[in-house]
Design a protein around this motif. Structure first.
Motif, PDB file in Angstrom:
ATOM      1  N   LEU A 228       0.834  -1.198   0.000  1.00 34.65           N
ATOM      2  CA  LEU A 228       0.000   0.000   0.000  1.00 34.65           C
ATOM      3  C   LEU A 228       0.869   1.247   0.000  1.00 34.65           C
ATOM      4  N   ARG A 266      -3.471   1.851  -3.552  1.00 37.63           N
ATOM      5  CA  ARG A 266      -2.451   1.205  -4.374  1.00 37.63           C
ATOM      6  C   ARG A 266      -2.022   2.048  -5.570  1.00 37.63           C
ATOM      7  N   ALA A 318      -3.098  -5.796   3.883  1.00 38.54           N
ATOM      8  CA  ALA A 318      -3.604  -4.992   2.790  1.00 38.54           C
ATOM      9  C   ALA A 318      -4.973  -5.464   2.401  1.00 38.54           C
TER      10      ALA A 318
END
Length: 319
Positions: A228, A266, A318
């Motif tokens: 991330l 992202r 994530a």
């Protein structure tokens, strides 16, 4: 995207490693030589082979790194964040092994990875450490390691790089003073994983590393291997606000200010809402271009000789 070197495996346990050190001869004055000479001696005394290559610029450094990786060497990036980002970016996605020898003004990515500063401890890590996966950022097609940022801090970065008589934190402070003195709020469009955010303010930082600008912890929650990117936006306010935020970066107190917003995703695109204005963006201490910039996380792009990640958020957390 660069990073096409063939994979270089670490030799079996007990076998000596072969290193190629790619050196920025100008980073931090003579800091590269002061750092590398005792380190190379320790590595060679332990049975390792150490080759040293001096770069003529970032493109040359990237070519040297790919060539060394293709020969099966562990590649050492010796210098500051710009050199380390260049060498690491050249190896991203290749499977080659990267070692970092911090010898510049900022050394922020090395700080994020908790690399030891003493030559004995660093030599031990390079000789016997196991590479671990670390994320990188694709910034307009160019892999970088630590962060991508746009706004007053990119201008401050530019002015700090132009400083000839100041070193370390002082150069960044002088650059920030100059940048803020002439700053007018920018109207940004920040798109995070397809969701658009319109903000007027000072700066936008997209962080893989929590640190930038010489030990300033802009994104305290950023983790270098979680897949991330952490986004920090400093919105509009009086010019003294920016300096207050900079002071708060030592302990993360800036995140409690109402003018500081954090996001996570992202893929992040930073652009200016109004035509006619041009602003640079920075990446790993360099200034590769002007807005717009799109930053995408490249999960596990690097194999780095670094201590194990600390407990906390990880790739498994994530979404």
């Amino acid at each position: 995207m660069s990073g096409s070197a063939p994979q270089a495996d670490v030799p079996p346990a007990g076998a000596p490693r072969t290193f190629t050190a790619v050196v920025n001869p100008t980073a931090g004055g003579s800091a590269s030589a002061r750092t590398l000479i005792p380190l190379a001696r320790l590595l060679r005394e332990a049975g390792a082979t150490v080759q040293v290559e001096y770069s003529r610029g970032l493109e040359h450094a990237a070519a040297l790194a790919r060539g060394a990786a293709g020969a099966g060497h562990v590649v050492l990036g010796v210098g500051g964040d710009g050199m380390v980002g260049c060498v690491g970016g050249a190896l991203a996605g290749s499977g080659a092994v990267l070692g970092i020898v911090p010898a510049g003004r900022g050394n922020d990515f090395a700080r994020q990875l908790r690399l030891p500063s003493g030559p004995e401890e660093l030599a031990e890590l390079l000789l016997h450490g196991e590479p671990r996966p670390v994320d990188a950022i694709d910034a307009n097609g160019v892999p970088v390691l630590g962060s991508v940022y746009a706004g007053v801090d990119a201008l401050a970065n530019q002015y700090a790089n132009e400083t000839r008589f100041l070193r370390g934190a002082l150069s960044y402070t002088a650059g920030a003073l100059r940048a803020v003195a002439g700053w007018k709020a920018a109207d940004y469009i920040v798109t995070v994983d397809g969701v658009e955010h319109r903000r007027s303010g000072f700066t936008v930082v997209v962080a893989n590393s929590g640190y930038y600008g010489f030990d300033r912890r802009i994104a305290p929650q950023a983790v270098e291997d979680d897949g991330l990117l952490d986004v920090v936006i400093v919105t509009d306010g009086p010019k003294r606000l920016f300096f207050g935020v900079m002071r708060d970066l030592a302990d993360g107190a800036h995140l409690r200010r109402p003018q500081v917003e954090t996001l996570r995703g992202r893929e992040v695109r930073i652009e200016l809402a109004a035509p006619g204005r041009t602003l640079p963006y920075g990446a790993d201490g360099e200034l590769p271009g002007v807005l717009p910039v799109t930053a995408k996380v490249i999960p596990g792009a690097l194999r780095v000789l670094a201590p194990r990640a600390s407990a906390g958020r990880s790739a498994s957390s994530a979404p």
